[in-house]
Design an enzyme around this catalytic site. Structure first.
Site, PDB file in Angstrom:
ATOM      1  N   GLU A 183       2.992   6.710 -20.312  1.00 55.72           N
ATOM      2  CA  GLU A 183       1.637   6.572 -19.773  1.00 55.72           C
ATOM      3  C   GLU A 183       1.419   7.634 -18.704  1.00 55.72           C
ATOM      4  O   GLU A 183       0.553   7.502 -17.855  1.00 55.72           O
ATOM      5  CB  GLU A 183       1.367   5.164 -19.269  1.00 55.72           C
ATOM      6  CG  GLU A 183       2.378   4.608 -18.325  1.00 55.72           C
ATOM      7  CD  GLU A 183       1.992   3.204 -17.888  1.00 55.72           C
ATOM      8  OE1 GLU A 183       0.949   3.071 -17.247  1.00 55.72           O
ATOM      9  OE2 GLU A 183       2.740   2.261 -18.185  1.00 55.72           O
ATOM     10  N   CYS A 205       3.144  -0.104 -20.218  1.00 51.98           N
ATOM     11  CA  CYS A 205       4.613  -0.122 -20.283  1.00 51.98           C
ATOM     12  C   CYS A 205       5.154  -0.654 -21.595  1.00 51.98           C
ATOM     13  O   CYS A 205       6.335  -0.487 -21.894  1.00 51.98           O
ATOM     14  CB  CYS A 205       5.181  -0.981 -19.160  1.00 51.98           C
ATOM     15  SG  CYS A 205       4.675  -0.431 -17.548  1.00 51.98           S
ATOM     16  N   HIS A 214      10.631  -6.678 -18.873  1.00 51.15           N
ATOM     17  CA  HIS A 214       9.991  -5.533 -18.214  1.00 51.15           C
ATOM     18  C   HIS A 214      10.098  -5.785 -16.706  1.00 51.15           C
ATOM     19  O   HIS A 214       9.755  -6.869 -16.231  1.00 51.15           O
ATOM     20  CB  HIS A 214       8.535  -5.410 -18.647  1.00 51.15           C
ATOM     21  CG  HIS A 214       7.761  -4.461 -17.782  1.00 51.15           C
ATOM     22  ND1 HIS A 214       8.140  -3.147 -17.625  1.00 51.15           N
ATOM     23  CD2 HIS A 214       6.669  -4.635 -16.986  1.00 51.15           C
ATOM     24  CE1 HIS A 214       7.302  -2.547 -16.788  1.00 51.15           C
ATOM     25  NE2 HIS A 214       6.401  -3.428 -16.386  1.00 51.15           N
TER      26      HIS A 214
HETATM   27  P1  HMG Z   1       2.231  -6.131  -1.384  1.00 53.70           P
HETATM   28  O1  HMG Z   1       0.954  -6.771  -0.987  1.00 53.70           O
HETATM   29  O2  HMG Z   1       2.539  -4.835  -0.754  1.00 53.70           O
HETATM   30  O3  HMG Z   1       3.477  -7.029  -1.092  1.00 53.70           O
HETATM   31  O4  HMG Z   1       2.167  -5.943  -2.955  1.00 53.70           O
HETATM   32  P2  HMG Z   1       3.532  -8.572  -0.669  1.00 53.70           P
HETATM   33  O5  HMG Z   1       2.995  -8.741   0.685  1.00 53.70           O
HETATM   34  O6  HMG Z   1       2.948  -9.433  -1.796  1.00 53.70           O
HETATM   35  O7  HMG Z   1       5.105  -8.743  -0.631  1.00 53.70           O
HETATM   36  C1  HMG Z   1       5.852  -8.643  -1.788  1.00 53.70           C
HETATM   37  C2  HMG Z   1       6.906  -9.763  -1.749  1.00 53.70           C
HETATM   38  O8  HMG Z   1       7.760  -9.514  -0.639  1.00 53.70           O
HETATM   39  C3  HMG Z   1       6.328 -11.152  -1.558  1.00 53.70           C
HETATM   40  O9  HMG Z   1       7.153 -12.041  -2.288  1.00 53.70           O
HETATM   41  C4  HMG Z   1       6.508 -11.390  -0.049  1.00 53.70           C
HETATM   42  O10 HMG Z   1       6.585 -12.749   0.309  1.00 53.70           O
HETATM   43  C5  HMG Z   1       7.840 -10.676   0.175  1.00 53.70           C
HETATM   44  P3  HMG Z   1       6.519 -13.235  -3.171  1.00 53.70           P
HETATM   45  O11 HMG Z   1       5.778 -14.091  -2.207  1.00 53.70           O
HETATM   46  O12 HMG Z   1       5.595 -12.584  -4.167  1.00 53.70           O
HETATM   47  O13 HMG Z   1       7.695 -13.876  -3.806  1.00 53.70           O
HETATM   48  N1  HMG Z   1       8.032 -10.241   1.564  1.00 53.70           N
HETATM   49  C6  HMG Z   1       9.177 -10.464   2.242  1.00 53.70           C
HETATM   50  N2  HMG Z   1      10.318 -11.097   1.904  1.00 53.70           N
HETATM   51  C7  HMG Z   1      11.318 -11.160   2.835  1.00 53.70           C
HETATM   52  N3  HMG Z   1      11.205 -10.611   4.076  1.00 53.70           N
HETATM   53  C8  HMG Z   1      10.080  -9.969   4.454  1.00 53.70           C
HETATM   54  C9  HMG Z   1       9.000  -9.878   3.518  1.00 53.70           C
HETATM   55  N4  HMG Z   1       7.751  -9.322   3.547  1.00 53.70           N
HETATM   56  C10 HMG Z   1       7.186  -9.562   2.344  1.00 53.70           C
HETATM   57  N5  HMG Z   1       9.989  -9.442   5.665  1.00 53.70           N
HETATM   58  C11 HMG Z   1       2.528  -5.854  -5.271  1.00 53.70           C
HETATM   59  C12 HMG Z   1       3.091  -6.348  -3.937  1.00 53.70           C
HETATM   60  C13 HMG Z   1       3.463  -6.279  -6.389  1.00 53.70           C
HETATM   61  C14 HMG Z   1       1.168  -6.492  -5.527  1.00 53.70           C
HETATM   62  C15 HMG Z   1       2.397  -4.318  -5.203  1.00 53.70           C
HETATM   63  O14 HMG Z   1       3.659  -3.735  -5.045  1.00 53.70           O
HETATM   64  C16 HMG Z   1       1.724  -3.708  -6.413  1.00 53.70           C
HETATM   65  O15 HMG Z   1       0.501  -3.639  -6.488  1.00 53.70           O
HETATM   66  N6  HMG Z   1       2.536  -3.174  -7.377  1.00 53.70           N
HETATM   67  C17 HMG Z   1       2.012  -2.527  -8.559  1.00 53.70           C
HETATM   68  C18 HMG Z   1       1.594  -3.501  -9.621  1.00 53.70           C
HETATM   69  C19 HMG Z   1       2.776  -4.234 -10.206  1.00 53.70           C
HETATM   70  O16 HMG Z   1       3.905  -3.780 -10.171  1.00 53.70           O
HETATM   71  N7  HMG Z   1       2.499  -5.388 -10.848  1.00 53.70           N
HETATM   72  C20 HMG Z   1       3.528  -6.138 -11.525  1.00 53.70           C
HETATM   73  C21 HMG Z   1       3.003  -6.864 -12.758  1.00 53.70           C
HETATM   74  S1  HMG Z   1       2.066  -5.765 -13.793  1.00 53.70           S
HETATM   75  C22 HMG Z   1       3.275  -4.812 -14.632  1.00 53.70           C
HETATM   76  O17 HMG Z   1       4.421  -5.124 -14.604  1.00 53.70           O
HETATM   77  C23 HMG Z   1       2.785  -3.599 -15.358  1.00 53.70           C
HETATM   78  C24 HMG Z   1       3.110  -2.268 -14.717  1.00 53.70           C
HETATM   79  O18 HMG Z   1       4.485  -1.962 -14.906  1.00 53.70           O
HETATM   80  C25 HMG Z   1       2.221  -1.179 -15.336  1.00 53.70           C
HETATM   81  C26 HMG Z   1       2.182  -1.023 -16.839  1.00 53.70           C
HETATM   82  O19 HMG Z   1       2.318  -1.938 -17.625  1.00 53.70           O
HETATM   83  O20 HMG Z   1       1.908   0.098 -17.218  1.00 53.70           O
HETATM   84  C27 HMG Z   1       2.839  -2.255 -13.236  1.00 53.70           C
END
Ligand code: HMG
Length: 446
Positions: A83, A120, A244
């Site tokens: 991609e 992906c 994935h």
């Molecule tokens: P964010 O807002 O930066 O992070 O975005 P957050 O605040 O949600 O924190 C992430 C996790 O860390 C959370 O855990 C927090 O609690 C934890 P959860 O509650 O979800 O279990 N956290 C901590 N833990 C321990 N100590 C701390 C601490 N602080 C926070 N101090 C987000 C996270 C995934 C949304 C962002 O990284 C993002 O937008 N990523 C890109 C999209 C993505 O990867 N999506 C995944 C599903 S879609 C997919 O897999 C397809 C893809 O590969 C593309 C394709 O298919 O082509 C992306």
């Protein structure tokens, strides 16, 4: 029926490393644990200035062909899943074939070449295409080369920046494979979603939180669809479940929901009932909200049981080891997860021959696919041959300023003049500038 599946695999990582806890987190004002514990990531791989999807894919494919003593005549199709393509017409597979022809005798003029797109999941779709081509008897005894290659970069400042990565996986698909046989049975979960997309732009538009929910919903549909053809699944059926892996924390969520689904109406649910009760059934509740609250509380209790924790540690956690060190490779990610799980088994003397894997692929937009695989006799030799540990150890550790420079070099909208490389290319393909029609050119460096 002849077995068809993955005969050999090679992995090429981008040659730079961004330390998320020690370099990225402080620069962003984040706690390191957000990365190491929350997302489950330690490092991301990045491409050096002379690397791109073609060089990474060609380098993985060259190593695979050399190791298996193959010539271009042995390959009947080359499918590239990506991609991160830079051309809307000429497929990346033609560039990769051109690279390989620089170093192998003969050519790929009688190989069918293409490029697959569905975020992906297109790496797995390319496996399907190869599988179907061989099953249809159109391969004339030849194998297919499937290459999943991506530079998974997000715009600076986007939440997805934490989950970047770059690398390629080359897979040889053949009759009587040495690594894994693919099941005929598959399940799909597919819907028109706008969680992550790149409408003629290099960096994705992402609704990160929603993308997590869409991943889980489509994966569940795919599992149910798989079970409708293959029968109910049980946690004991599969030695490893590679998913994935955009980041390991995503798979932690998917693994828990998958386990809950698989134990429903089984001995496992019964054995746990004394401690945590049975799973709530919708019909026992007056409203969806009351049911959702109850199932969420049950899931929290399930997560803390030894039964679940042991299953997760054996079946899921080993598939995440490589992702923790490299980040998201988009199309290659689920194939890295499979390799990671098999590598862990090999290093711990676990005999997997004849054992089964359940593989969960996903692509935003959105679609999940689930199929099973059976590990073949030659798997140990195939996994032992992958030199990923050496590649990971050799990566150049970039500072935050260097990260920004590298990100700019790979930004199609920026003209990065005289970008100095960080590592010295050796025995590999490198980007060598543009040709007269705007094509990218490549050269092999001894
Ligand atoms: P964010 O807002 O930066 O992070 O975005 P957050 O605040 O949600 O924190 C992430 C996790 O860390 C959370 O855990 C927090 O609690 C934890 P959860 O509650 O979800 O279990 N956290 C901590 N833990 C321990 N100590 C701390 C601490 N602080 C926070 N101090 C987000 C996270 C995934 C949304 C962002 O990284 C993002 O937008 N990523 C890109 C999209 C993505 O990867 N999506 C995944 C599903 S879609 C997919 O897999 C397809 C893809 O590969 C593309 C394709 O298919 O082509 C992306």
């Amino acid at each position: 029926m002849t077995k068809v599946g993955i005969d050999a695999i090679e992995i090429h990582t981008g040659k730079l490393r961004l330390d998320l806890a020690n370099t990225f987190a402080p620069a962003k004002g984040d706690e390191p644990e957000k990365y190491t514990k929350g997302l489950g990531l330690e490092n991301s791989s990045f491409p050096d200035t002379y690397e791109d999807i073609v060089t990474m894919g060609a380098n993985a494919a060259r190593r695979l062909m050399e190791r298996r003593d193959l010539t271009p005549q042995d390959i009947g199709r080359i499918d590239v899943a990506t991609e991160s393509a830079f051309d809307n017409s000429k497929p990346v597979s033609t560039y990769i074939a051109g690279c390989l022809e620089q170093v192998f005798d003969g050519d790929f003029h009688h190989a069918n070449k293409g490029e697959r797109k569905f975020a992906c999941i297109s790496g797995t779709q390319s496996l399907d295409d190869a599988y179907n081509w061989i099953r249809a008897g159109r391969n004339r005894g030849r194998s297919a080369l499937v290459i999943a290659t991506d530079t998974a970069l997000y715009a600076r400042g986007d939440a997805g920046e934490a989950t970047q990565g770059a690398g390629a996986v080359a897979m040889l698909i053949s009759e009587d494979p040495d690594l894994v046989e693919l099941s005929t049975e598959q399940g799909y979960g597919s819907a028109d979603e706008t969680d992550f997309l790149k409408p003629n732009q290099q960096f994705p538009s992402v609704d990160g939180k929603r993308s997590v929910q869409v991943y889980l919903a489509r994966m569940r549909e795919a599992l149910e669809d798989f079970e409708s053809v293959a029968g109910d699944t049980h946690p004991d059926d599969f030695e490893l479940i590679p998913f994935h892996t955009p980041f390991p924390g995503m798979v932690r969520k998917a693994g828990l929901l998958g386990f809950r689904h698989m134990i429903r109406d089984t001995n496992v649910e019964e054995d746990l009932a004394g401690d945590i009760g049975r799973q709530p059934r919708r019909e026992a509740f007056d409203s969806d909200d009351a049911f959702l609250d109850a199932i969420s509380e049950y899931t929290d209790r399930l997560k803390e049981t030894d039964t679940y924790r042991e299953w997760y540690a054996e079946t899921i956690d080993p598939t995440l080891n490589i992702a923790r060190q490299v980040g998201n490779w988009y199309t290659g990610s689920v194939h890295v997860a499979r390799a990671s799980g098999l590598k862990h088994a090999y290093e711990n003397d676990v005999d997997l021959t004849g054992k089964r894997l359940l593989v969960g692929s996903y692509g935003s937009g959105a679609q999940a696919e689930i199929h099973a695989e059976t590990v073949q006799e030659g798997w140990e030799d195939e996994i032992a041959a992958i030199d990923l540990d050496e590649q990971l150890a050799a990566r150049y550790d970039i500072s935050f300023e260097e990260y920004e420079r590298v990100h700019d070099v790979h930004n199609h909208d920026k003209q990065a003049e005289d970008a100095e490389e960080f590592t010295n290319p050796e025995d590999e393909f490198v980007f060598d500038g543009w040709g007269r029609m705007g094509e990218r050119k490549y050269r092999y460096v001894e």
